[in-house]
Scaffold this motif. Structure first.
Motif, PDB file in Angstrom:
ATOM      1  N   THR A 123       0.856  -1.396  -0.008  1.00 39.99           N
ATOM      2  CA  THR A 123       0.001  -0.111  -0.119  1.00 39.99           C
ATOM      3  C   THR A 123       0.834   1.424  -0.104  1.00 39.99           C
ATOM      4  N   LYS A 126       2.497   5.036   4.910  1.00 42.11           N
ATOM      5  CA  LYS A 126       1.232   5.454   5.676  1.00 42.11           C
ATOM      6  C   LYS A 126       1.267   6.933   5.798  1.00 42.11           C
ATOM      7  N   ARG A 130      -1.774   8.694  10.759  1.00 46.38           N
ATOM      8  CA  ARG A 130      -1.738   7.166  11.445  1.00 46.38           C
ATOM      9  C   ARG A 130      -0.502   6.824  12.216  1.00 46.38           C
ATOM     10  N   GLU A 144      -7.392  -4.523  13.410  1.00 51.06           N
ATOM     11  CA  GLU A 144      -6.679  -3.337  12.565  1.00 51.06           C
ATOM     12  C   GLU A 144      -5.589  -3.988  11.510  1.00 51.06           C
ATOM     13  N   LEU A 147      -7.820  -4.225   8.484  1.00 52.85           N
ATOM     14  CA  LEU A 147      -8.065  -3.180   7.848  1.00 52.85           C
ATOM     15  C   LEU A 147      -7.012  -2.511   7.291  1.00 52.85           C
ATOM     16  N   LYS A 148      -5.519  -2.654   7.721  1.00 50.73           N
ATOM     17  CA  LYS A 148      -4.492  -1.929   7.070  1.00 50.73           C
ATOM     18  C   LYS A 148      -4.334  -2.708   6.019  1.00 50.73           C
ATOM     19  N   HIS A 150      -6.121  -4.158   3.630  1.00 48.69           N
ATOM     20  CA  HIS A 150      -7.282  -3.613   2.750  1.00 48.69           C
ATOM     21  C   HIS A 150      -6.953  -2.035   2.531  1.00 48.69           C
ATOM     22  N   GLY A 151      -6.238  -1.280   2.972  1.00 49.80           N
ATOM     23  CA  GLY A 151      -6.043   0.066   2.858  1.00 49.80           C
ATOM     24  C   GLY A 151      -7.073   0.869   3.255  1.00 49.80           C
ATOM     25  N   ILE A 152      -7.518   0.318   4.555  1.00 47.31           N
ATOM     26  CA  ILE A 152      -8.731   1.131   5.076  1.00 47.31           C
ATOM     27  C   ILE A 152      -8.402   1.792   6.370  1.00 47.31           C
TER      28      ILE A 152
END
Length: 152
Positions: A123, A126, A130, A144, A147-148, A150-152
């Motif tokens: 991705t 960051k 964050r 978490e 979620l990370k 999947h880039g959320i």
């Protein structure tokens, strides 16, 4: 003999009802009732009633139907047991064997390993907000990480 008599009586009663319906000037309905009334007599004349009565009142035939039902039930039970994978409890030695005789291997052996590093490298860097955030609590670290990934 009894079945033939009953069928003849049913046909006679049906033809009587058809005659009363025709007397009331409902000819289409009377014709339909007469057609249905002739079916039992036709079955008697073809010999079908005698054949069916021999089957129904013969205990050997019912024993045959019972055996067919038992065979069907046994096949059904074996399919259910095979689909649920309970062969190991029923057949010794079948737990780790395949049809080829080899050992079973997992389809994706690394699928249960957490993918913490794979999602962050793909991705990119960051966002700054964050990075400065406090470290996540132990309870939500898995969530978490997903979620990370999947880039959320």
């Amino acid at each position: 003999m009894l079945a033939e008599t009953i069928c003849s009586a049913v046909s006679a009663a049906g033809l009587g009802i058809a005659a009363l319906t025709a007397y009331r000037k409902r000819f289409l309905a009377a014709t339909r009732i007469a057609a249905y009334a002739l079916v039992p007599v036709a079955l008697v004349m073809t010999g079908l009633v005698e054949w069916v009565s021999q089957i129904v009142f013969d205990p050997v035939v019912w024993a045959g139907f019972g055996l067919l039902g038992l065979a069907w039930l046994l096949l059904l039970v074996t399919r259910v047991v095979e689909r649920r994978g309970l062969r190991a409890a029923v057949e010794p030695g079948a737990a780790g064997e395949t049809r080829g005789g080899g050992r079973r291997r997992p389809v994706a052996p690394d699928a249960s390993a957490p993918a913490l590093g794979a999602g962050t490298a793909a991705t990119g860097p960051k966002p700054a907000s964050r990075r400065d955030a406090a470290p996540p609590a132990d309870d939500f670290s898995d969530i978490e990480a997903i979620l990370k990934k999947h880039g959320i």
